[in-house]
Design a protein around this motif. Structure first.
Motif, PDB file in Angstrom:
ATOM      1  N   SER A   1      10.740   5.447   2.458  1.00 27.18           N
ATOM      2  CA  SER A   1      11.958   4.704   2.135  1.00 27.18           C
ATOM      3  C   SER A   1      11.655   3.210   2.115  1.00 27.18           C
ATOM      4  O   SER A   1      10.623   2.751   2.623  1.00 27.18           O
ATOM      5  N   ASP A   2      12.576   2.440   1.546  1.00 25.44           N
ATOM      6  CA  ASP A   2      12.408   0.989   1.533  1.00 25.44           C
ATOM      7  C   ASP A   2      12.338   0.441   2.957  1.00 25.44           C
ATOM      8  O   ASP A   2      11.564  -0.490   3.235  1.00 25.44           O
ATOM      9  N   GLU A   3      13.144   1.001   3.854  1.00 25.02           N
ATOM     10  CA  GLU A   3      13.130   0.534   5.238  1.00 25.02           C
ATOM     11  C   GLU A   3      11.793   0.836   5.910  1.00 25.02           C
ATOM     12  O   GLU A   3      11.253  -0.002   6.642  1.00 25.02           O
ATOM     13  N   GLN A   4      11.254   2.023   5.667  1.00 23.91           N
ATOM     14  CA  GLN A   4       9.959   2.368   6.251  1.00 23.91           C
ATOM     15  C   GLN A   4       8.858   1.448   5.742  1.00 23.91           C
ATOM     16  O   GLN A   4       7.995   1.002   6.508  1.00 23.91           O
ATOM     17  N   ARG A   5       8.891   1.136   4.458  1.00 27.60           N
ATOM     18  CA  ARG A   5       7.890   0.234   3.896  1.00 27.60           C
ATOM     19  C   ARG A   5       8.025  -1.163   4.497  1.00 27.60           C
ATOM     20  O   ARG A   5       7.026  -1.821   4.824  1.00 27.60           O
ATOM     21  N   ALA A   6       9.255  -1.629   4.689  1.00 28.64           N
ATOM     22  CA  ALA A   6       9.481  -2.946   5.266  1.00 28.64           C
ATOM     23  C   ALA A   6       9.012  -2.989   6.720  1.00 28.64           C
ATOM     24  O   ALA A   6       8.364  -3.960   7.151  1.00 28.64           O
ATOM     25  N   GLN A   7       9.336  -1.938   7.476  1.00 27.49           N
ATOM     26  CA  GLN A   7       8.906  -1.885   8.870  1.00 27.49           C
ATOM     27  C   GLN A   7       7.382  -1.784   8.977  1.00 27.49           C
ATOM     28  O   GLN A   7       6.765  -2.403   9.853  1.00 27.49           O
ATOM     29  N   ASN A   8       6.780  -1.037   8.090  1.00 25.36           N
ATOM     30  CA  ASN A   8       5.321  -0.906   8.105  1.00 25.36           C
ATOM     31  C   ASN A   8       4.655  -2.265   7.862  1.00 25.36           C
ATOM     32  O   ASN A   8       3.654  -2.601   8.507  1.00 25.36           O
ATOM     33  N   ARG A   9       5.232  -3.050   6.957  1.00 20.54           N
ATOM     34  CA  ARG A   9       4.675  -4.376   6.686  1.00 20.54           C
ATOM     35  C   ARG A   9       4.792  -5.284   7.907  1.00 20.54           C
ATOM     36  O   ARG A   9       3.835  -5.978   8.283  1.00 20.54           O
ATOM     37  N   ILE A  10       5.960  -5.272   8.553  1.00 20.01           N
ATOM     38  CA  ILE A  10       6.156  -6.108   9.732  1.00 20.01           C
ATOM     39  C   ILE A  10       5.166  -5.727  10.829  1.00 20.01           C
ATOM     40  O   ILE A  10       4.532  -6.598  11.452  1.00 20.01           O
TER      41      ILE A  10
ATOM     42  N   PRO B   1       0.800  -1.232   0.000  1.00 20.24           N
ATOM     43  CA  PRO B   1       0.000   0.000   0.000  1.00 20.24           C
ATOM     44  C   PRO B   1       0.829   1.277   0.000  1.00 20.24           C
ATOM     45  O   PRO B   1       0.317   2.344  -0.330  1.00 20.24           O
ATOM     46  N   LEU B   2       2.112   1.169   0.344  1.00 16.34           N
ATOM     47  CA  LEU B   2       2.994   2.349   0.363  1.00 16.34           C
ATOM     48  C   LEU B   2       3.861   2.445  -0.889  1.00 16.34           C
ATOM     49  O   LEU B   2       4.677   3.360  -1.015  1.00 16.34           O
ATOM     50  N   GLU B   3       3.686   1.508  -1.830  1.00 18.83           N
ATOM     51  CA  GLU B   3       4.458   1.513  -3.070  1.00 18.83           C
ATOM     52  C   GLU B   3       4.204   2.809  -3.844  1.00 18.83           C
ATOM     53  O   GLU B   3       3.070   3.246  -4.024  1.00 18.83           O
ATOM     54  N   GLY B   4       5.298   3.448  -4.290  1.00 19.55           N
ATOM     55  CA  GLY B   4       5.173   4.660  -5.085  1.00 19.55           C
ATOM     56  C   GLY B   4       4.899   5.917  -4.291  1.00 19.55           C
ATOM     57  O   GLY B   4       4.750   6.998  -4.869  1.00 19.55           O
ATOM     58  N   LEU B   5       4.844   5.804  -2.975  1.00 16.84           N
ATOM     59  CA  LEU B   5       4.599   6.956  -2.109  1.00 16.84           C
ATOM     60  C   LEU B   5       5.917   7.378  -1.452  1.00 16.84           C
ATOM     61  O   LEU B   5       6.904   6.636  -1.491  1.00 16.84           O
ATOM     62  N   PRO B   6       5.962   8.561  -0.841  1.00 18.62           N
ATOM     63  CA  PRO B   6       7.233   9.064  -0.294  1.00 18.62           C
ATOM     64  C   PRO B   6       7.662   8.384   1.003  1.00 18.62           C
ATOM     65  O   PRO B   6       7.671   8.976   2.081  1.00 18.62           O
TER      66      PRO B   6
END
Length: 310
Positions: A208-217, A201-206
């Motif tokens: 970082s890769d780390e933030q997206r990974a942490q959000n998923r976890i 859901p955060l793909e293409g939004l502002p």
């Protein structure tokens, strides 16, 4: 015919057995993955004690005025979710994101999720940090809690900002969630499989890769927390109680409303216009975007907040 019947039964038993094996594998895989991911969580923010538990709070910026951001229902990691808006506000304001119990890095809780309890807990966190004058910017259902908050602490709240916020009297607040089904899906690992197969859901939004990974976890970890389940149970009562509340006299109010052509909500804008009309200091701004308006309209939201707070 008897032979055919036995063949059909064997096939059915085989199918059931295969499904059971798959579910056993996904359940075990989910338990193992959850254990591994627990060690991959990167701490952020500051954990403060509230009612004997730890509530996580993210602070950024050093401005003389403070904006407190409150997340919507089910937001797994508010401190990450609000990142685009934090980045836009922090040069001018002190920005504080409170992660309610059961979300982000805050502890879970079995305490009832009434609006009154929510207000007490958030106020306790801010009090611990010495924050006693602030504007509240509330997303989604937090608009209901923030309304109760402004009613309880009118001398502390300097402005009310709704980010596609919930409104008393909106339809659908009595619709129950399929909690039992959701629990089974999580325990069996089906939710994890669906998450892996679906888009980020955060793909293409502002982010970082780390933030997206942490959000998923954190999304996988915090889904169906005790606080989440209890909040779902309390939703209809909290909305009914909110119908008795009004904005404090003289409180500046800004309601930022999403105009989503892909998922239009009939009467959504009118509901906010009626709420803003409760006070001469109320204003409604419609912005194009989804319900998570701060994901795509952070610069404009920050601009409007800047206008409101001066």
């Amino acid at each position: 015919m008897r032979t055919l019947g036995r063949i059909v039964v064997r096939i059915m038993l085989g199918i059931i057995g295969a499904i059971a094996l798959v579910l056993a594998a996904t359940s075990a895989g989910n338990a193992i993955a959850s254990s591994v991911e627990a060690d991959q969580i990167v701490p952020y923010g500051t954990r403060v004690e509230v009612d004997g538990k730890k509530m996580n709070v993210v602070e950024r910026g050093t401005g003389s005025r403070t904006v407190v951001l409150l997340p919507g229902f089910g937001t797994a990691a508010p401190g990450i979710d609000f990142e685009p808006l934090i980045a836009q506000l922090e040069s001018k304001f002190r920005v504080v994101v409170v992660e309610p119990f059961g979300s982000g890095l805050s502890d879970d809780t079995d305490a009832p999720r009434t609006s009154e309890r929510y207000v007490q807990e958030v106020h306790g966190a801010l009090e611990r940090l010495g924050i006693d004058r602030y504007a509240i910017a509330a997303h989604s259902i937090a608009g209901i809690y923030a309304l109760a908050y402004a009613d309880r602490y009118p001398d502390e709240v300097t402005a009310f900002i709704g980010i596609d916020s919930s409104v008393p009297g909106q339809p659908g607040t009595d619709d129950p969630l399929p909690i039992d089904l959701m629990r089974w899906m999580k325990w069996l690992g089906i939710s994890r499989q669906l998450d892996a197969a679906g888009p980020d859901p955060l793909e293409g939004l502002p982010y970082s890769d780390e933030q997206r990974a942490q959000n998923r976890i954190l999304s996988l970890r915090n889904s169906l927390s005790s606080a989440f389940v209890n909040e779902a149970d309390a939703t209809s009562v909290n909305f009914r109680n909110a119908e008795k509340l009004r904005f404090p006299t003289g409180l500046p109010v800004l309601l930022l409303v999403a105009r989503d052509p892909n998922a239009p909500e009939p009467g959504w804008l009118d509901l906010h216009r009626r709420q803003a009309a409760q006070t001469p200091d109320g204003r409604v701004v419609e912005l194009s975007g989804p319900h998570y308006l701060h994901h795509v309209q952070a610069p404009r939201i920050a601009e409007e907040i800047g206008k409101l707070l001066g």
